[in-house]
Design a protein around this motif. Structure first.
Motif, short mmCIF file in Angstrom:
data_model
loop_
_atom_site.label_atom_id
_atom_site.label_comp_id
_atom_site.label_asym_id
_atom_site.label_seq_id
_atom_site.Cartn_x
_atom_site.Cartn_y
_atom_site.Cartn_z
N ARG A 1 -49.63 -10.25 -66.10
CA ARG A 1 -48.57 -10.52 -65.12
C ARG A 1 -49.09 -10.35 -63.70
O ARG A 1 -48.78 -11.14 -62.80
N GLY A 2 -49.93 -9.32 -63.48
CA GLY A 2 -50.52 -9.10 -62.16
C GLY A 2 -51.48 -10.20 -61.76
O GLY A 2 -51.49 -10.65 -60.61
N ILE A 3 -52.29 -10.65 -62.72
CA ILE A 3 -53.24 -11.75 -62.45
C ILE A 3 -52.49 -13.00 -62.00
O ILE A 3 -52.87 -13.67 -61.03
N THR A 4 -51.40 -13.28 -62.69
CA THR A 4 -50.59 -14.45 -62.34
C THR A 4 -49.95 -14.28 -60.98
O THR A 4 -49.93 -15.21 -60.16
N ARG B 1 -59.45 -12.34 -63.54
CA ARG B 1 -59.24 -11.08 -64.25
C ARG B 1 -60.20 -9.99 -63.76
O ARG B 1 -59.78 -8.86 -63.48
N THR B 2 -61.47 -10.33 -63.64
CA THR B 2 -62.47 -9.33 -63.24
C THR B 2 -62.15 -8.76 -61.86
O THR B 2 -62.22 -7.55 -61.64
N TYR B 3 -61.79 -9.64 -60.93
CA TYR B 3 -61.50 -9.20 -59.58
C TYR B 3 -60.23 -8.35 -59.55
O TYR B 3 -60.16 -7.33 -58.85
N PHE B 4 -59.22 -8.73 -60.32
CA PHE B 4 -57.98 -7.97 -60.38
C PHE B 4 -58.24 -6.55 -60.87
O PHE B 4 -57.76 -5.56 -60.28
N LEU B 5 -59.03 -6.42 -61.94
CA LEU B 5 -59.34 -5.10 -62.49
C LEU B 5 -60.20 -4.28 -61.53
O LEU B 5 -60.04 -3.06 -61.43
N GLU B 6 -61.09 -4.95 -60.82
CA GLU B 6 -61.91 -4.24 -59.83
C GLU B 6 -61.04 -3.65 -58.73
O GLU B 6 -61.24 -2.50 -58.30
N GLN B 7 -60.07 -4.43 -58.26
CA GLN B 7 -59.19 -3.95 -57.20
C GLN B 7 -58.29 -2.80 -57.69
O GLN B 7 -58.09 -1.81 -56.98
N ALA B 8 -57.77 -2.94 -58.90
CA ALA B 8 -56.94 -1.86 -59.46
C ALA B 8 -57.75 -0.58 -59.60
O ALA B 8 -57.26 0.52 -59.30
N ARG B 9 -58.99 -0.74 -60.04
CA ARG B 9 -59.86 0.43 -60.21
C ARG B 9 -60.18 1.07 -58.86
O ARG B 9 -60.15 2.30 -58.71
N GLU B 10 -60.48 0.26 -57.84
CA GLU B 10 -60.82 0.79 -56.53
C GLU B 10 -59.63 1.53 -55.91
O GLU B 10 -59.79 2.56 -55.27
N TRP B 11 -58.44 1.02 -56.14
CA TRP B 11 -57.24 1.60 -55.53
C TRP B 11 -56.75 2.85 -56.28
O TRP B 11 -56.30 3.80 -55.64
N TYR B 12 -56.77 2.83 -57.61
CA TYR B 12 -56.04 3.86 -58.36
C TYR B 12 -56.86 4.67 -59.35
O TYR B 12 -56.37 5.69 -59.86
N ASN B 13 -58.09 4.25 -59.67
CA ASN B 13 -58.92 5.01 -60.60
C ASN B 13 -59.72 6.06 -59.82
O ASN B 13 -59.63 6.14 -58.60
N GLN C 1 -66.26 10.97 -66.57
CA GLN C 1 -65.11 10.22 -67.06
C GLN C 1 -64.07 10.08 -65.95
O GLN C 1 -63.58 11.07 -65.42
N LYS C 2 -63.75 8.84 -65.60
CA LYS C 2 -62.85 8.54 -64.49
C LYS C 2 -61.47 8.17 -65.03
O LYS C 2 -61.36 7.49 -66.07
N LEU C 3 -60.45 8.57 -64.30
CA LEU C 3 -59.09 8.38 -64.77
C LEU C 3 -58.17 7.79 -63.70
O LEU C 3 -58.37 8.01 -62.50
N TYR C 4 -57.17 7.07 -64.18
CA TYR C 4 -56.06 6.64 -63.35
C TYR C 4 -54.98 7.71 -63.38
O TYR C 4 -54.67 8.25 -64.45
N ASN C 5 -54.41 8.03 -62.22
CA ASN C 5 -53.20 8.83 -62.21
C ASN C 5 -52.07 7.96 -62.74
O ASN C 5 -51.83 6.87 -62.21
N PRO C 6 -51.36 8.40 -63.79
CA PRO C 6 -50.31 7.55 -64.39
C PRO C 6 -49.26 7.09 -63.40
O PRO C 6 -48.84 5.93 -63.42
N PHE C 7 -48.82 7.98 -62.52
CA PHE C 7 -47.74 7.62 -61.60
C PHE C 7 -48.16 6.48 -60.68
O PHE C 7 -47.39 5.55 -60.44
N GLY C 8 -49.39 6.52 -60.18
CA GLY C 8 -49.85 5.49 -59.27
C GLY C 8 -50.00 4.14 -59.94
O GLY C 8 -49.48 3.12 -59.45
N PHE D 1 -48.19 -1.48 -61.44
CA PHE D 1 -47.83 -2.53 -62.41
C PHE D 1 -46.36 -2.93 -62.26
O PHE D 1 -46.01 -4.10 -62.46
N ALA D 2 -45.51 -1.99 -61.93
CA ALA D 2 -44.08 -2.28 -61.80
C ALA D 2 -43.79 -3.13 -60.57
O ALA D 2 -42.90 -3.99 -60.60
N ASN D 3 -44.55 -2.90 -59.49
CA ASN D 3 -44.25 -3.55 -58.22
C ASN D 3 -45.18 -4.70 -57.86
O ASN D 3 -44.89 -5.47 -56.94
N ASN D 4 -46.33 -4.80 -58.57
CA ASN D 4 -47.33 -5.82 -58.23
C ASN D 4 -47.64 -5.81 -56.74
O ASN D 4 -47.60 -6.83 -56.06
#
Length: 517
Positions: free
Chosen positions: A239-242, A248-260, A268-275, A280-283
């Motif tokens: 849904r985010g890619i659309t 896909r690769t760029y989308f995941l890279e950006q999500a990782r840079e922002w929230y991982n 071992q690197k983690l995403y904070n669930p709340f962020g 994903f809810a707000n795109n």
């Protein structure tokens, strides 16, 4: 079946499963701790999934088999054996408009009522002891789950309220001390919190607690790994890619840079669930976790320690675990609250390097600090200032850079920068430069000495040296005499040395000299 709902703010495992929310299965690690030990302590920042973990343990030991039907533990747990669960949340207890000891007594009596037990003791310690013994004798060994144990302390860390934190600390020590001699009566004791600065005094008698906060085996007990994200959130990824029109690769890279990037072992690197759930809810790439809590007391501590440059801080895990309400190390405070995380770790020495976990926390923290520092009267709007400053650097217009910096410094409140130390001014410059998202380094160590700051753009390198009450010629001479530029010559970019002098009385830049070298 449709897309599963995002569990934003859902802290109850039963509500999550019965409500059709998406669950990232952590039951393999939960099974491990439940079967291999009996007493644990876990420290994690706010909104990282601690309460959901506690709730999952509660349902597991209560025998709620149907809730675990599609999880790893479903076929590996003895559902014929159950245990009574004493669940206490100090987040809820601290919200009562009562003195802490009275609020604890009410909570204990409410738990006792659910078990049909009448408590007759008076003090919080004796009441807790009475509850555990009574439940154990009537129903079998209880599981004791204590969530946010330190809430009544971390709410009062500001200097003006530290006496209340210490008073609450004494009450909590009385409360927890009864657990020391009740090991035979308890099936599992699991305690969570944000901090460890209360741990030494409160848990001084509980040396049997297994602190798994920095244990690599449990590093992913809460939070989402990259693999868990891609395995469980594919519908939202698509849904985010659309929505963004990204590959896909760029989308995941950006999500990782922002929230991982959160880590407790440096690997071992983690995403904070709340962020990431809110993303994903707000795109929309913006601040979620940071804005859910205002770190006012951190600002007070940063002023106290005269420290604003937080990248790549070196310390030791032993120091991170030191606990003293009136002698908190800034590194420990920032790490435990989640604003800094472990980037690298030497497992033999315990030496670690701390840094901001990701873009969301880094940029939000810079903005927070600038808002705290910048004067509302003379200094320009922080957001507008950094955009103008960035453009000036990219265009090589150092006169504009100076004007913006001087405006930010010109009317700093005396209660903020009353110490008149070089590190405070240097700290502001560092925050300002880093907030631009530029390639900037502070206190760069070279064979020839330590550079104050280096800003690198696509076409140029600017080497800054900041001094107090000197001539700009003398400051510039230091850059040249120590040949700081040598490190950057291989890049082929234009190199400019900038000597900056601050005046403690005029509270601003009184000397500025630049030279291409």
């Amino acid at each position: 079946m449709g897309i599963k709902k995002l569990p934003i703010g859902v802290q109850s495992f039963r509500q999550l499963k019965e409500g059709g929310y998406l669950y990232v299965d952590k039951t393999e690690l939960i099974h491990k701790l439940a079967t291999e030990g009996s007493s644990y302590f876990l420290s994690r920042p706010r909104r990282f999934g601690k309460s959901l973990l506690i709730s999952t343990l509660k349902e597991l030991f209560s025998g709620a088999q149907s809730l675990f039907a599609d999880t790893w533990v479903a076929e590996r747990w003895d559902w014929s054996t159950t245990h009574p669960v004493i669940h206490l949340s100090f987040d809820a207890i601290a919200q009562r408009d009562l003195p802490l000891d009275e609020a604890i007594k009410i909570a204990l009596k409410e738990v006792a009522g659910r078990f049909g037990v009448v408590l007759r003791q008076e003090s919080v310690g004796l009441l807790f002891h009475e509850l555990i013994v009574a439940v154990s004798g009537r129903y079998g060994k209880p599981v004791i789950l204590i969530d946010e144990y330190d809430k009544p302390i971390i709410e009062y860390l500001e200097e003006s309220e530290i006496n209340r934190a210490e008073a609450n600390q004494l009450i909590l020590r009385q409360f927890y001390s009864v657990l020391k001699n009740l090991g035979e009566e308890i099936r599992l004791l699991f305690v969570t919190g944000v901090s460890k600065f209360a741990k030494v005094s409160i848990f001084s008698d509980l040396n049997h607690l297994n602190d798994i906060s920095l244990n690599p085996e449990y590093a992913t007990l809460v939070g989402y790994t990259q693999q868990e994200l891609e395995d469980n959130f594919e519908d939202y990824i698509q849904r985010g890619i659309t929505s963004f029109g990204f590959e896909r690769t760029y989308f995941l890279e950006q999500a990782r840079e922002w929230y991982n990037g959160f880590s407790w072992d440096g690997k071992q690197k983690l995403y904070n669930p709340f962020g990431i759930l809110n993303f994903f809810a707000n795109n929309d790439f913006r601040n979620y976790w940071f804005s859910s809590g205002t770190p006012t007391f951190l600002w007070e501590q940063m002023k106290k320690f005269d420290k604003f440059d937080l990248e790549n801080l070196s310390t030791n895990t032993r120091l991170l675990e030191k606990a003293d309400l009136r002698n908190i190390t800034l590194e420990s405070l920032l790490f435990q609250t989640g604003y800094l995380t472990i980037k690298t770790k030497d497992f033999f020495t315990g030496d670690v390097e701390l840094d901001y976990p990701n873009k969301e926390v880094r940029d939000s923290f810079y903005a927070f600090l600038l808002d705290r520092i910048a004067s509302p009267r003379k200094a320009p709007d922080a957001g507008a200032a950094v955009k103008t400053l960035s453009a000036a650097f990219e265009s090589g217009l150092l006169d504009e850079v100076r004007e913006i910096i001087d405006a930010m410094l010109a009317d700093l409140p005396y209660d903020v920068f009353d110490k008149k130390t070089e590190s405070l001014y240097h700290g502001l410059i560092h925050i300002l430069f880093n907030y631009l998202g530029m390639r900037v380094k502070s206190e760069v160590h070279t064979k020839r000495g330590r550079l104050d700051a280096v800003v690198e753009t696509a076409a140029a390198v600017y080497i800054f040296e900041f001094k107090f009450n000197q001539t700009p010629e003398a400051v510039l001479a230091q850059i040249k005499s120590r040949n700081y530029a040598q490190t950057y010559r291989a890049g082929g970019k234009k190199i400019t040395a900038v000597g900056v002098n601050f005046d403690t009385d005029e509270r601003g830049v009184t000397g500025w000299l630049e030279e291409d070298i």
